[in-house]
Design a protein around this motif. Structure first.
Motif, PDB file in Angstrom:
ATOM      1  N   CYS A 261       5.322  -4.680  -2.468  1.00 19.66           N
ATOM      2  CA  CYS A 261       3.696  -5.075  -2.648  1.00 19.66           C
ATOM      3  C   CYS A 261       2.999  -4.087  -1.705  1.00 19.66           C
ATOM      4  O   CYS A 261       3.412  -3.739  -0.556  1.00 19.66           O
ATOM      5  CB  CYS A 261       3.599  -6.505  -2.101  1.00 19.66           C
ATOM      6  SG  CYS A 261       1.882  -6.869  -1.764  1.00 19.66           S
ATOM      7  N   LEU A 262       1.740  -3.608  -2.061  1.00 17.68           N
ATOM      8  CA  LEU A 262       1.083  -2.696  -1.246  1.00 17.68           C
ATOM      9  C   LEU A 262       0.143  -3.402  -0.330  1.00 17.68           C
ATOM     10  O   LEU A 262      -0.194  -4.743  -0.924  1.00 17.68           O
ATOM     11  CB  LEU A 262       0.086  -1.952  -2.063  1.00 17.68           C
ATOM     12  CG  LEU A 262       0.896  -0.813  -3.033  1.00 17.68           C
ATOM     13  CD1 LEU A 262      -0.654  -0.260  -3.885  1.00 17.68           C
ATOM     14  CD2 LEU A 262       1.541   0.171  -2.378  1.00 17.68           C
ATOM     15  N   SER A 263       0.044  -3.088   0.709  1.00 19.48           N
ATOM     16  CA  SER A 263      -0.808  -3.588   1.749  1.00 19.48           C
ATOM     17  C   SER A 263      -2.294  -4.081   1.268  1.00 19.48           C
ATOM     18  O   SER A 263      -2.826  -2.864   0.569  1.00 19.48           O
ATOM     19  CB  SER A 263      -1.208  -2.983   3.298  1.00 19.48           C
ATOM     20  OG  SER A 263      -2.067  -3.377   4.131  1.00 19.48           O
ATOM     21  N   LEU A 264      -2.834  -5.208   1.559  1.00 22.49           N
ATOM     22  CA  LEU A 264      -4.322  -5.077   0.978  1.00 22.49           C
ATOM     23  C   LEU A 264      -5.209  -4.385   1.643  1.00 22.49           C
ATOM     24  O   LEU A 264      -6.326  -3.930   1.186  1.00 22.49           O
ATOM     25  CB  LEU A 264      -4.699  -6.652   1.044  1.00 22.49           C
ATOM     26  CG  LEU A 264      -3.962  -7.810   0.500  1.00 22.49           C
ATOM     27  CD1 LEU A 264      -4.545  -9.201   0.620  1.00 22.49           C
ATOM     28  CD2 LEU A 264      -4.353  -7.469  -1.427  1.00 22.49           C
ATOM     29  N   ALA A 265      -4.955  -3.753   2.974  1.00 17.67           N
ATOM     30  CA  ALA A 265      -5.421  -2.653   3.590  1.00 17.67           C
ATOM     31  C   ALA A 265      -5.617  -1.319   3.089  1.00 17.67           C
ATOM     32  O   ALA A 265      -6.908  -0.663   3.466  1.00 17.67           O
ATOM     33  CB  ALA A 265      -5.162  -2.827   5.219  1.00 17.67           C
ATOM     34  N   VAL A 266      -5.090  -1.080   2.314  1.00 15.07           N
ATOM     35  CA  VAL A 266      -4.988   0.108   1.346  1.00 15.07           C
ATOM     36  C   VAL A 266      -5.932   0.215   0.033  1.00 15.07           C
ATOM     37  O   VAL A 266      -5.860   1.219  -0.647  1.00 15.07           O
ATOM     38  CB  VAL A 266      -3.797   1.071   1.448  1.00 15.07           C
ATOM     39  CG1 VAL A 266      -3.087   0.966   2.702  1.00 15.07           C
ATOM     40  CG2 VAL A 266      -2.845   0.079   0.401  1.00 15.07           C
ATOM     41  N   ASP A 267      -6.264  -1.101  -0.178  1.00 13.48           N
ATOM     42  CA  ASP A 267      -6.847  -1.166  -1.584  1.00 13.48           C
ATOM     43  C   ASP A 267      -7.832  -0.124  -1.884  1.00 13.48           C
ATOM     44  O   ASP A 267      -8.215   0.230  -2.881  1.00 13.48           O
ATOM     45  CB  ASP A 267      -7.794  -2.456  -1.665  1.00 13.48           C
ATOM     46  CG  ASP A 267      -6.675  -3.633  -2.020  1.00 13.48           C
ATOM     47  OD1 ASP A 267      -5.702  -3.303  -2.460  1.00 13.48           O
ATOM     48  OD2 ASP A 267      -7.200  -4.717  -2.005  1.00 13.48           O
TER      49      ASP A 267
ATOM     50  N   VAL B 248       5.004   5.134  -7.486  1.00 12.72           N
ATOM     51  CA  VAL B 248       4.472   4.310  -6.283  1.00 12.72           C
ATOM     52  C   VAL B 248       5.443   4.454  -5.152  1.00 12.72           C
ATOM     53  O   VAL B 248       5.291   4.559  -3.699  1.00 12.72           O
ATOM     54  CB  VAL B 248       4.034   3.149  -6.672  1.00 12.72           C
ATOM     55  CG1 VAL B 248       3.523   2.151  -5.498  1.00 12.72           C
ATOM     56  CG2 VAL B 248       2.881   3.074  -7.573  1.00 12.72           C
ATOM     57  N   SER B 249       6.820   4.069  -5.474  1.00 14.76           N
ATOM     58  CA  SER B 249       7.828   4.049  -4.524  1.00 14.76           C
ATOM     59  C   SER B 249       7.944   5.383  -3.745  1.00 14.76           C
ATOM     60  O   SER B 249       8.306   5.273  -2.542  1.00 14.76           O
ATOM     61  CB  SER B 249       9.165   3.524  -5.070  1.00 14.76           C
ATOM     62  OG  SER B 249       8.871   2.109  -5.759  1.00 14.76           O
ATOM     63  N   ARG B 250       8.092   6.442  -4.553  1.00 16.84           N
ATOM     64  CA  ARG B 250       8.131   7.698  -3.931  1.00 16.84           C
ATOM     65  C   ARG B 250       6.993   7.931  -2.923  1.00 16.84           C
ATOM     66  O   ARG B 250       7.297   8.624  -1.753  1.00 16.84           O
ATOM     67  CB  ARG B 250       7.989   8.766  -5.156  1.00 16.84           C
ATOM     68  CG  ARG B 250       9.297   9.198  -5.902  1.00 16.84           C
ATOM     69  CD  ARG B 250       9.467  10.374  -6.642  1.00 16.84           C
ATOM     70  NE  ARG B 250       8.206  10.543  -7.608  1.00 16.84           N
ATOM     71  CZ  ARG B 250       8.171   9.986  -8.688  1.00 16.84           C
ATOM     72  NH1 ARG B 250       9.026   9.519  -9.050  1.00 16.84           N
ATOM     73  NH2 ARG B 250       7.054  10.254  -9.508  1.00 16.84           N
ATOM     74  N   ILE B 251       5.631   7.476  -3.199  1.00 13.60           N
ATOM     75  CA  ILE B 251       4.866   7.707  -2.142  1.00 13.60           C
ATOM     76  C   ILE B 251       4.876   6.659  -0.958  1.00 13.60           C
ATOM     77  O   ILE B 251       4.961   7.383   0.175  1.00 13.60           O
ATOM     78  CB  ILE B 251       3.246   7.319  -2.654  1.00 13.60           C
ATOM     79  CG1 ILE B 251       3.067   8.330  -3.777  1.00 13.60           C
ATOM     80  CG2 ILE B 251       2.393   7.296  -1.667  1.00 13.60           C
ATOM     81  CD1 ILE B 251       1.727   7.796  -4.650  1.00 13.60           C
ATOM     82  N   GLY B 252       5.356   5.551  -1.175  1.00 11.65           N
ATOM     83  CA  GLY B 252       6.005   4.704  -0.138  1.00 11.65           C
ATOM     84  C   GLY B 252       7.094   5.096   0.816  1.00 11.65           C
ATOM     85  O   GLY B 252       7.159   4.604   1.960  1.00 11.65           O
ATOM     86  N   ASP B 253       7.993   6.160   0.266  1.00 10.87           N
ATOM     87  CA  ASP B 253       8.863   6.582   0.912  1.00 10.87           C
ATOM     88  C   ASP B 253       8.670   7.454   2.001  1.00 10.87           C
ATOM     89  O   ASP B 253       9.168   7.341   3.154  1.00 10.87           O
ATOM     90  CB  ASP B 253       9.945   7.337   0.135  1.00 10.87           C
ATOM     91  CG  ASP B 253      10.817   6.421  -1.018  1.00 10.87           C
ATOM     92  OD1 ASP B 253      10.998   5.239  -0.594  1.00 10.87           O
ATOM     93  OD2 ASP B 253      11.533   6.885  -1.953  1.00 10.87           O
TER      94      ASP B 253
END
Length: 160
Positions: free
Chosen positions: A52-58, A29-34
């Protein structure tokens, strides 16, 4: 081992990381966030929380073609199928945590600071780019475009 010792277990399924103790999101997940930091929650000051992922990308397929909700659901189904025979006996409770440092928890609880204030009560969670886009879209749809600029200026702030 827990069952053999006669102990009970309350499980916490946390779909967030934490700063203290330092527990990051999974590496994949961190690699995607990078490459796309907009998937992370951001506070009013613009600080991104890599825990924490944004709730807007749920419901947006940002995790290798899957939405965060799909990933959470698959994890919960796997947990249930693996441990259901312990439910009600050894596993006596399950808590699900979301949000920066787990503020969005079910069942909810009050997280108190040492001086007795509840942390983050009233803080709007609409400051990452995806949440701001949703807020703007909804504000314009209701004929109140100024409401889409960000959270209210006089709302309480989360305490650090």
């Amino acid at each position: 081992m827990i069952q053999n010792a006669g102990l009970k277990l309350h499980v916490s399924l946390c779909f967030h990381g934490s700063k203290q103790p330092k527990i990051p999101l999974p590496e994949w997940v961190s690699r995607i966030g990078d490459s796309e930091p907009g998937i992370y929650h951001a506070d009013r000051s613009g600080n991104h929380y890599r825990e924490c992922l944004s709730l807007a990308v749920d419901e947006v397929p940002v995790l290798n073609g899957k939405t965060p909700v799909q990933v959470y659901q698959e994890f919960c189904e796997s947990f249930k199928s693996s441990f259901s025979h312990f439910f009600g006996s050894t596993i006596t409770g399950v808590t699900v945590g979301l949000g920066p440092d787990g503020e969005l928890r079910y069942p909810s609880h009050r997280q108190l600071a040492s001086h007795g204030n509840i942390l983050g009560v009233g803080e709007f969670q609409c400051y990452d780019k995806n949440m701001l886009n949703l807020l703007k879209e909804k504000a314009e749809a209701t004929g109140n475009p100024l409401w889409g600029l960000g959270g209210p200026h006089d709302a309480p702030r989360a305490m650090s």
